[in-house]
Design a protein around this motif. Structure first.
Motif, PDB file in Angstrom:
ATOM      1  N   GLU A 157      52.758  44.233  44.809  1.00  0.00           N
ATOM      2  CA  GLU A 157      52.561  42.778  44.784  1.00  0.00           C
ATOM      3  C   GLU A 157      52.399  42.282  43.344  1.00  0.00           C
ATOM      4  OE1 GLU A 157      51.768  38.909  46.546  1.00  0.00           O
ATOM      5  OE2 GLU A 157      52.711  40.751  47.271  1.00  0.00           O
ATOM      6  N   LEU A 161      54.980  39.923  41.048  1.00  0.00           N
ATOM      7  CA  LEU A 161      54.476  38.690  40.459  1.00  0.00           C
ATOM      8  C   LEU A 161      54.637  38.697  38.943  1.00  0.00           C
ATOM      9  CD1 LEU A 161      53.095  36.040  41.222  1.00  0.00           C
ATOM     10  CD2 LEU A 161      50.889  37.171  40.914  1.00  0.00           C
ATOM     11  N   ASN A 214      46.471  43.966  41.340  1.00  0.00           N
ATOM     12  CA  ASN A 214      47.061  42.763  41.941  1.00  0.00           C
ATOM     13  C   ASN A 214      46.241  41.520  41.618  1.00  0.00           C
ATOM     14  OD1 ASN A 214      49.150  44.233  43.088  1.00  0.00           O
ATOM     15  ND2 ASN A 214      48.137  44.443  45.057  1.00  0.00           N
ATOM     16  N   ALA A 218      47.425  38.366  39.298  1.00  0.00           N
ATOM     17  CA  ALA A 218      47.366  37.012  39.858  1.00  0.00           C
ATOM     18  C   ALA A 218      46.533  36.093  38.967  1.00  0.00           C
ATOM     19  CB  ALA A 218      46.783  37.056  41.269  1.00  0.00           C
ATOM     20  N   THR A 221      48.574  35.426  35.468  1.00  0.00           N
ATOM     21  CA  THR A 221      49.728  34.544  35.646  1.00  0.00           C
ATOM     22  C   THR A 221      49.303  33.133  36.049  1.00  0.00           C
ATOM     23  OG1 THR A 221      49.981  35.354  37.930  1.00  0.00           O
ATOM     24  CG2 THR A 221      51.306  36.416  36.219  1.00  0.00           C
ATOM     25  N   GLY A 326      60.790  41.031  41.160  1.00  0.00           N
ATOM     26  CA  GLY A 326      60.162  39.813  40.670  1.00  0.00           C
ATOM     27  C   GLY A 326      61.160  38.900  39.975  1.00  0.00           C
ATOM     28  N   GLU A 340      51.560  32.328  42.168  1.00  0.00           N
ATOM     29  CA  GLU A 340      51.466  33.292  43.277  1.00  0.00           C
ATOM     30  C   GLU A 340      52.719  33.266  44.150  1.00  0.00           C
ATOM     31  OE1 GLU A 340      47.796  32.891  45.390  1.00  0.00           O
ATOM     32  OE2 GLU A 340      46.563  33.054  43.583  1.00  0.00           O
ATOM     33  N   SER A 342      54.900  35.479  44.706  1.00  0.00           N
ATOM     34  CA  SER A 342      55.212  36.695  45.472  1.00  0.00           C
ATOM     35  C   SER A 342      54.734  36.568  46.912  1.00  0.00           C
ATOM     36  CB  SER A 342      54.589  37.927  44.807  1.00  0.00           C
ATOM     37  OG  SER A 342      53.206  37.734  44.607  1.00  0.00           O
TER      38      SER A 342
END
Length: 424
Positions: A157, A161, A214, A218, A221, A326, A340, A342
């Motif tokens: 994940e 991302l 993950n 998150a 980003t 990605g 987010e 993804s």
């Protein structure tokens, strides 16, 4: 009595229990097909169209009555259900082809039910399904490689991302989408290396590390997106999209041509990587070593394979593949980065690995199932189906749960997965 006779008697005494998972799932879907699509289905006609938008097709459209189609398909599904019940009661294996055939019948009935009074655009559905499948397929390939080597890659994940974010950011800064594509792949590889450092070198629990990675990705980003990208999209988040590459002659083949041979480079790379990973794992000495590390690391170490080094590089290099997934999310589809974006597709990729029993080809097929269900949701909303919008958005995840729980159940993972190897 001889030893052989004792063994035979013992084997006869052990009776394998009846596996009811698949038969129960078949019964539910067959009843839905027979009553919802058939007896209570709409009586209007539905047109199955083979032409892509603005392009004529050599194949003629097929027009049928939706209720008649549903009744025939529902009846066939009931026959197949009876067959699966007999196979289960006699403790025989239910062939994968039976499951595939049953699923295709249900799908045709569902399309006819939703598209009643209008048309079902086959090429549109298949093209969109492939587009939605690309990130999940690439994530599943990365997961299959890592888990075959004994490392649970929960961080798919985060790799998706980060790949999407880096590709959009670098693409905007440089104005070169090819450079952006490689940057996204490298960023996914760096996330893989981070996972490998903690899980392989320092023996931290692989699942915990993956979840933490993950969350970290998150957070990073989202921070950059809110502090820079949203304030000046032209400068930081306006990369554009990779162009579709039309392959001459092949793209003119009816149905298959526009679906497979008029795609972006990320899609072509996906197909190439499916073949490459499959051949690598099952047809090369490197693949044999990789699988040995995931099944029996002590035996692999005994014959001179550096277990931890192999695991480290497999997880790191598989991050390149997830990073490309990605890239497909941002500059391969949307043309920018969304917070987010993804949206749990890395976890769906892991589910596809399990559904495909750690086989790249089967995992790819499972990812296509997810992609098609997602595209179906888009089309159903456009077609004005009598299905609540929230339920339509849930369809891909419901399909994944049903596939894993109803038809796969317990799968046997590589023996040494999530087990750190400490050389004695």
């Amino acid at each position: 009595m001889t030893a052989t006779a004792h063994e035979s008697t013992a084997h006869e005494a052990i009776v394998r229990p009846v596996d009811w998972r698949a038969p129960i799932s078949f019964i539910v879907f067959a009843l839905v097909g027979f009553f919802a699509f058939g007896l209570n289905g709409p009586s209007t006609d539905v047109v199955f169209s083979w032409a892509s938008k603005g392009t004529p097709s050599l194949l003629s459209d097929i027009t049928v009555n939706a209720r008649t189609l549903g009744f025939v398909i529902g009846s066939l599904m009931l026959v197949i259900t009876a067959l699966t019940l007999w196979l289960a009661l006699t403790r025989r294996k239910i062939s994968a082809w039976i499951v595939v055939g049953f699923a295709l019948l249900f799908l045709v009935g569902l399309l006819g039910w939703v598209g009643a009074g209008g048309r079902v655009p086959i090429v549109y559905l298949l093209t969109g399904a492939i587009a939605f499948s690309v990130p999940v397929v690439l994530g599943a390939l990365a997961g299959a490689m890592g888990e075959r080597a004994g490392v649970t890659n929960i961080a798919i994940e985060g790799q998706l991302l980060m790949g999407a974010f880096t590709a959009a950011f670098v693409g905007t800064i440089t104005g070169n989408l090819i450079i952006a594509m490689f940057a996204g792949m490298i960023s996914g590889s760096l996330i893989g290396a981070l996972l490998a450092v903690f899980s392989v070198k320092y023996h931290v629990d692989q699942i915990i590390v993956g979840v933490v990675v993950n969350v970290l990705v998150a957070g990073i980003t989202s921070f950059v997106h809110s502090s820079m990208m949203t304030r000046d999209e032209q400068a930081y988040n306006y990369p554009g999209t990779l162009p579709a590459i039309r392959i001459p002659l092949l793209s003119e083949i009816p149905v298959i041509g526009p679906v497979l041979f008029n795609q972006r480079i990320t899609t072509y790379l996906m197909f190439a990587l499916v073949i490459f990973v499959t051949v690598l794992l099952y047809k090369t000495r490197t693949g044999l070593r990789l699988r040995a590390v995931g099944e029996h690391p002590l035996a692999a170490d005994t014959v001179g394979i550096n277990v931890n080094r192999t695991r480290f590089w497999v997880v790191t290099l598989s991050g390149l593949i997830a990073g490309l997934g990605g890239v497909a999310l941002s500059i391969g589809s949307v043309g920018g980065f969304i917070r987010e974006m993804s949206a749990g597709q890395g976890y769906i990729a892991l589910a596809c690995v399990i559904l495909g029993r750690w086989n790249p080809l089967a995992a790819t097929a499972a990812a296509f199932l997810f992609g098609f269900s997602k595209q179906f949701g888009v089309w159903a909303a456009q077609a004005g189906a009598a299905i609540p919008t929230d339920f339509i958005n849930m369809i891909p995840y419901i399909v994944t749960l049903i596939a894993v729980g109803g038809f796969v159940g317990r799968s046997i993972a590589p023996a040494a997965i999530n087990k750190p190897y400490v050389k004695s």
